[in-house]
Design a protein around this motif. Sequence first.
Motif, PDB file in Angstrom:
ATOM      1  N   PRO A  78       0.823  -1.229   0.000  1.00  0.00           N
ATOM      2  CA  PRO A  78       0.000   0.000   0.000  1.00  0.00           C
ATOM      3  C   PRO A  78       0.853   1.273   0.000  1.00  0.00           C
ATOM      4  O   PRO A  78       0.463   2.275  -0.606  1.00  0.00           O
ATOM      5  CB  PRO A  78      -0.811  -0.121   1.297  1.00  0.00           C
ATOM      6  N   TRP A  79       2.001   1.224   0.678  1.00  0.00           N
ATOM      7  CA  TRP A  79       2.889   2.392   0.721  1.00  0.00           C
ATOM      8  C   TRP A  79       3.457   2.708  -0.656  1.00  0.00           C
ATOM      9  O   TRP A  79       3.555   3.873  -1.054  1.00  0.00           O
ATOM     10  CB  TRP A  79       4.030   2.150   1.713  1.00  0.00           C
ATOM     11  N   LEU A  82       0.750   4.249  -2.751  1.00  0.00           N
ATOM     12  CA  LEU A  82       0.487   5.607  -2.280  1.00  0.00           C
ATOM     13  C   LEU A  82       1.549   6.584  -2.789  1.00  0.00           C
ATOM     14  O   LEU A  82       1.221   7.650  -3.319  1.00  0.00           O
ATOM     15  CB  LEU A  82       0.456   5.633  -0.750  1.00  0.00           C
ATOM     16  N   TRP A 192      -4.049   2.991   0.184  1.00  0.00           N
ATOM     17  CA  TRP A 192      -3.281   2.965   1.433  1.00  0.00           C
ATOM     18  C   TRP A 192      -4.175   2.699   2.640  1.00  0.00           C
ATOM     19  O   TRP A 192      -3.836   1.897   3.514  1.00  0.00           O
ATOM     20  CB  TRP A 192      -2.555   4.293   1.608  1.00  0.00           C
ATOM     21  N   PHE A 196      -3.428  -0.650   4.449  1.00  0.00           N
ATOM     22  CA  PHE A 196      -2.566  -0.459   5.611  1.00  0.00           C
ATOM     23  C   PHE A 196      -3.325  -0.010   6.853  1.00  0.00           C
ATOM     24  O   PHE A 196      -3.259  -0.630   7.900  1.00  0.00           O
ATOM     25  CB  PHE A 196      -1.472   0.568   5.282  1.00  0.00           C
TER      26      PHE A 196
END
Length: 203
Positions: A78-79, A82, A192, A196
């Motif tokens: 997800p990072w 993003l 994200w 996350f």
Amino acid sequence: MENLWLLLVNSILLGIGLAMDAFSVSMTNGLNEPKMKFCRMSLIAGCYAFFQFAMPMIGWVCVHTIAEKFTKVQPFIPWIALILLLYIGGKMLIEGIRNKEENETSDGEKLLGFGTLIVQGIATSIDALSVGFTIADYNTIEALLACVIIAVMTFGICVGGLVIGKKIGAKLSNKAAILGGVILIGIGLEIWIQGFLIPVITA
């Protein structure tokens, strides 16, 4: 035969779900190029479809080979999405506000570069790596078939997104880049949050 139908239905539903981010990005690209021709639309949709095919397949291979290491990488997915979408969306937003003229056609359309297209394809499909766990019980042929169906669904949905974006973009003119940037940033945050923040909150 029953298992085949179940595989087909599951793959179609997976394809629709996974294609939603790519659909939104396709709309953004259509916003910025209202006069985009079908061959270019096919290239863009084909790029997204390729990555939506490749990522689940890579995930499936990882599950069957380096599952432990792949599990350790998963929290960073997800990072990555993003950061990539914040970069692309932020750049588009700034250019839209400043109304830069570079990289424009004579009609004032923003041209999507090949490098940006690849980054978009990776950013909108990287979360599909996790689908490798979903299809872990499939054999090689079944996994390939599922990924092909996902890719076909993505292609069709993205072409639809480009068409919708073109129609809206023709009316918005110079404001399209600003709206497109906001959409991309929103998609990045959505990926994200789902990948996350929500698991952290529910843990």
